[in-house]
Design a protein around this motif. Sequence first.
Motif, mmCIF file in Angstrom:
data_model
loop_
_atom_site.group_PDB
_atom_site.id
_atom_site.type_symbol
_atom_site.label_atom_id
_atom_site.label_comp_id
_atom_site.label_asym_id
_atom_site.label_seq_id
_atom_site.Cartn_x
_atom_site.Cartn_y
_atom_site.Cartn_z
ATOM 1 N N SER A 157 0.716 -0.898 0.006
ATOM 2 C CA SER A 157 -0.443 0.088 -0.017
ATOM 3 C C SER A 157 0.517 1.459 0.154
ATOM 4 N N LYS A 158 2.447 1.121 0.755
ATOM 5 C CA LYS A 158 2.934 1.959 0.610
ATOM 6 C C LYS A 158 3.105 3.038 -0.686
ATOM 7 N N LEU A 160 2.087 1.294 -3.803
ATOM 8 C CA LEU A 160 0.391 2.150 -4.313
ATOM 9 C C LEU A 160 0.175 3.423 -3.699
ATOM 10 N N ASN A 161 -0.016 3.700 -2.785
ATOM 11 C CA ASN A 161 -0.099 5.492 -2.761
ATOM 12 C C ASN A 161 0.473 6.583 -3.358
ATOM 13 N N ASP A 162 2.180 6.135 -3.144
ATOM 14 C CA ASP A 162 3.019 7.034 -3.752
ATOM 15 C C ASP A 162 2.408 7.371 -5.280
ATOM 16 N N GLU A 164 -0.044 7.155 -6.881
ATOM 17 C CA GLU A 164 -1.484 7.917 -6.714
ATOM 18 C C GLU A 164 -2.077 7.007 -7.211
ATOM 19 N N ASP A 202 -8.759 -3.096 -3.968
ATOM 20 C CA ASP A 202 -8.633 -3.152 -1.938
ATOM 21 C C ASP A 202 -7.400 -4.693 -1.257
ATOM 22 N N LEU A 205 -3.864 -3.089 -1.279
ATOM 23 C CA LEU A 205 -4.051 -1.589 -0.428
ATOM 24 C C LEU A 205 -4.277 -2.673 0.805
#
Length: 320
Positions: A157-158, A160-162, A164, A202, A205
């Motif tokens: 998740s880290k 993937l969030n970066d 965006e 999901d 993440l």
Amino acid sequence: MKISVWKSIPIRSSEITPRSLYLRRREFLKLGAVGAAAALLAACSLADRPISTATPPLRVTPQPGQDEYGDPLTPYEAITNYNNYYEFSTDKEAVARLAKDFQTRPWTIEVSGLVAKPQVFDIEELLRKYPQEERIYRLRCVEGWSMVIPWLGFPLSKLLNDVEPLSSARYVSFLSVSRPEEMPGMRSSFYPWPYREGLRLDEALHPLTILASGLYGEMLPNQNGAPLRLVVPWKYGFKSAKAIVKIELTETQPATFWNLIAPDEYGFYSNVNPQKPHPRWSQATERRIGESGRRPTLMFNGYAEEVAHLYSGMDLMQNY
Ligand code: MTE
């Protein structure tokens, strides 16, 4: 959600491999000989043995050298010498030797598709950016064996969030490296190379999902998927693509290696489910490497408390 499942445990590998388990190597090697006779399609099912009637103990914070059920870690030697890595060989005991000289540096990983900030990461940069933590997870193979592995990794998740994800992104696909000149198993044209896997966004993440760069406090051995592999502990082991070179966010469900080969046997979800037999193997019990006898397989591999909500309202016998 219990954070005890992935709590970092600051101990050295020498402390977390009980000597008594190392001394049971012979038992493990005997098991490997059964595996070597496997048929083309991942067949290494083990003879059925009496089912243990023990119910799993309540979840507790793991002690050093155990998972949260109090089960010991699988010895390093077993984790690194009994591998599924078809690019090298279908013989589990041959993979470590054949992968010995595989080059994992330099290495880049492309993260692209439906994201605002696509990026190509150098592996060193990526490992510096995301600190590695220890996660003790069970790995349950669809063939009927399991291990308890102390991974080093970081939450997917880290990453993937970066980059965006766009609102249209619904799935994540993972592509393994394709280097036939270094990977003798790729000479077989039976398989739809390169190896690939996929998750719903999901699932990708979820905090239990990690990218692993090591085990037992050391760099990941080549045979276990160096330099970086996926680990999704509530799914069968084949979801955890090794030697990843590309992660792509997509709107539609991506194709996966085993689903392309045998869709009736390997679904997209691949959640560990003792009630849903594989056409060739019951999934009700498993043999923990290093143990004799078989033990009951747990729904979602024992992570139901954390992940069952991802599938509420879904028929898991249809969506296997
Ligand atoms: N990834 C690649 N690229 N190629 C493979 O053949 N095998 C999968 C998975 N990842 C595989 C792969 C299967 S079937 C399993 S059970 C696990 O890796 C085994 O991981 P291990 O060898 O580290 O136990």
